[in-house]
Design an enzyme around this catalytic site. Structure first.
Site, short mmCIF file in Angstrom:
data_model
loop_
_atom_site.label_atom_id
_atom_site.label_comp_id
_atom_site.label_asym_id
_atom_site.label_seq_id
_atom_site.Cartn_x
_atom_site.Cartn_y
_atom_site.Cartn_z
N THR A 17 0.86 -1.20 0.00
CA THR A 17 0.00 0.00 0.00
C THR A 17 0.89 1.24 0.00
OG1 THR A 17 -0.18 0.15 2.42
CG2 THR A 17 -1.84 -1.21 1.28
N TYR A 27 -0.24 11.23 15.64
CA TYR A 27 0.55 10.37 14.74
C TYR A 27 1.23 9.26 15.54
CZ TYR A 27 4.26 9.06 11.41
OH TYR A 27 5.10 8.35 10.59
N1 LIG Z 1 9.60 9.54 6.02
C1 LIG Z 1 9.69 9.41 7.34
O1 LIG Z 1 10.44 10.18 7.99
C2 LIG Z 1 8.95 8.35 8.06
C3 LIG Z 1 9.32 8.04 9.38
C4 LIG Z 1 8.64 7.06 10.07
C5 LIG Z 1 7.60 6.38 9.46
N2 LIG Z 1 7.25 6.68 8.18
C6 LIG Z 1 6.13 5.94 7.60
O2 LIG Z 1 6.50 5.41 6.35
C7 LIG Z 1 5.33 5.25 5.53
C8 LIG Z 1 5.61 5.83 4.16
O3 LIG Z 1 5.89 7.22 4.31
P1 LIG Z 1 6.81 8.05 3.30
O4 LIG Z 1 7.82 8.74 4.12
O5 LIG Z 1 7.25 7.22 2.16
O6 LIG Z 1 5.77 9.17 2.84
P2 LIG Z 1 5.17 9.61 1.43
O7 LIG Z 1 6.25 9.78 0.44
O8 LIG Z 1 4.27 10.75 1.74
O9 LIG Z 1 4.32 8.33 1.00
C9 LIG Z 1 3.13 7.99 1.63
C10 LIG Z 1 2.43 6.98 0.77
O10 LIG Z 1 1.21 6.60 1.41
C11 LIG Z 1 0.16 6.78 0.48
N3 LIG Z 1 -1.07 7.10 1.18
C12 LIG Z 1 -1.28 8.04 2.13
N4 LIG Z 1 -2.55 8.04 2.48
C13 LIG Z 1 -3.17 7.09 1.74
C14 LIG Z 1 -4.47 6.61 1.65
N5 LIG Z 1 -5.48 7.14 2.40
N6 LIG Z 1 -4.76 5.61 0.78
C15 LIG Z 1 -3.78 5.08 0.03
N7 LIG Z 1 -2.51 5.49 0.06
C16 LIG Z 1 -2.22 6.50 0.90
C17 LIG Z 1 0.59 7.90 -0.42
O11 LIG Z 1 -0.15 7.86 -1.62
P3 LIG Z 1 -0.54 9.25 -2.38
O12 LIG Z 1 0.76 9.90 -2.69
O13 LIG Z 1 -1.26 8.80 -3.60
O14 LIG Z 1 -1.37 10.02 -1.42
C18 LIG Z 1 2.05 7.54 -0.60
O15 LIG Z 1 2.21 6.53 -1.55
C19 LIG Z 1 4.19 5.92 6.30
O16 LIG Z 1 3.42 4.95 6.96
C20 LIG Z 1 4.90 6.80 7.30
O17 LIG Z 1 4.13 7.04 8.48
C21 LIG Z 1 7.89 7.64 7.47
#
Ligand SMILES: NC(=O)c1ccc[n+]([C@@H]2O[C@H](COP(=O)([O-])OP(=O)(O)OC[C@H]3O[C@@H](n4cnc5c(N)ncnc54)[C@H](OP(=O)(O)O)[C@@H]3O)[C@@H](O)[C@H]2O)c1
Length: 247
Positions: free
Chosen positions: A13, A151
């Site tokens: 996802t 969060y």
């Molecule tokens: N980057 C960090 O510092 C960090 C740290 C700890 C944990 N995380 C976790 O890592 C995961 C990925 O984050 P990321 O950093 O790669 O962020 P990102 O680049 O913003 O990617 C988030 C992804 O989730 C998708 N998404 C969000 N809401 C959605 C929904 N309602 N339905 C379907 N898809 C949805 C987005 O799709 P769309 O673009 O189409 O909306 C995107 O593909 C998240 O769970 C985040 O909490 C990230």
């Protein structure tokens, strides 16, 4: 050449951005067939074009619980029953605790917890025994940063859920683990209303390795957890955080 995920069918996802995108590309490179979801059609199409025949993009919102079954069915129709499910989709929003209103709380819970919970439930019904489930958590489940109350509550829930799922699904030899990133350089930074410089200023001083992490570093850990190399690991929470939550 045979890859570390050869003949594995995967559903990710949030595969159209950041960590999820890197997971999709890495897994395809290791021989898996990968279906992935997201909301934004343009980036879904971009990733689908990049990975070619071994991949499939599906537009779906994880907070739309009714859509989960159709997503899994589409993945299975194209590539067969699932071996790996990566629940990665998530959002982050920062607001002081006293200003956190119900709308923000619900938005975070609906996507990061409820969407993940029912996503796993749908996936597991169409998963081969011996499969692997990777839940993307966060270092915020073990460390408190101001502004991240709602969060952090979502990611604490993800970590707790993993223990129960690992216990329940062990009878099918399905492993369930959490991958907990620290501060990673992805588009989520801008989506929180921060710019990269501010993120670096806020977090890097606290990170023993003195830099933000990269999406590929998270994908490498996801690869380990998805593959048979981690065959005796379940219920665990592996942190890839430059040490910010560990040292
Ligand atoms: N980057 C960090 O510092 C960090 C740290 C700890 C944990 N995380 C976790 O890592 C995961 C990925 O984050 P990321 O950093 O790669 O962020 P990102 O680049 O913003 O990617 C988030 C992804 O989730 C998708 N998404 C969000 N809401 C959605 C929904 N309602 N339905 C379907 N898809 C949805 C987005 O799709 P769309 O673009 O189409 O909306 C995107 O593909 C998240 O769970 C985040 O909490 C990230």
């Amino acid at each position: 050449m045979s890859g570390r995920l050869q003949s594995k069918n995967v559903l990710v996802t949030g595969g159209n951005s950041g960590i999820g995108r890197s997971i999709v590309e890495t897994f395809v490179g290791q021989g898996a067939t990968v279906s992935f979801t997201g909301r934004d059609q343009a980036t879904i199409d971009e990733v689908a074009a990049a990975v070619g025949e071994q991949g499939q993009g599906i537009r779906a919102d994880v907070s739309d619980i009714a859509s989960h079954k159709a997503v899994v069915d589409q993945a299975v129709d194209r590539f067969g029953k699932l071996d790996v499910f990566v629940a990665n989709a998530g959002i982050a929003e920062i607001r002081p605790f006293v200003e956190t209103d119900e709308a923000l709380y619900d938005r975070l819970m609906d996507i990061n917890v409820k969407g993940l919970f029912f996503g796993v439930q749908s996936a597991v019904k169409q998963m081969n025994d011996g499969g692997s489930i990777v839940l993307v958590g966060s270092v915020v489940s073990v460390k408190g940063f101001p502004g991240y109350s709602a969060y952090s509550a979502t990611k604490g829930a993800v970590r707790t859920l993993a223990r129960v799922l690992a216990a329940e699904l062990a009878e099918r030899n399905i492993r369930v683990n959490v991958l907990s990133p620290g501060p990673i350089d992805t588009p989520i930074i801008g989506r929180q209303g921060l710019d990269r410089g501010v993120m670096e200023e806020n977090f890097v001083p606290m990170v023993p390795l003195k830099r933000l992490g990269r999406a590929e570093e998270m994908a490498n850990l996801a690869l380990f957890l998805a593959s048979d190399e981690s065959s005796y690991i379940t219920g665990a929470d592996l942190h890839a955080d430059g040490g910010i939550g560990q040292v």
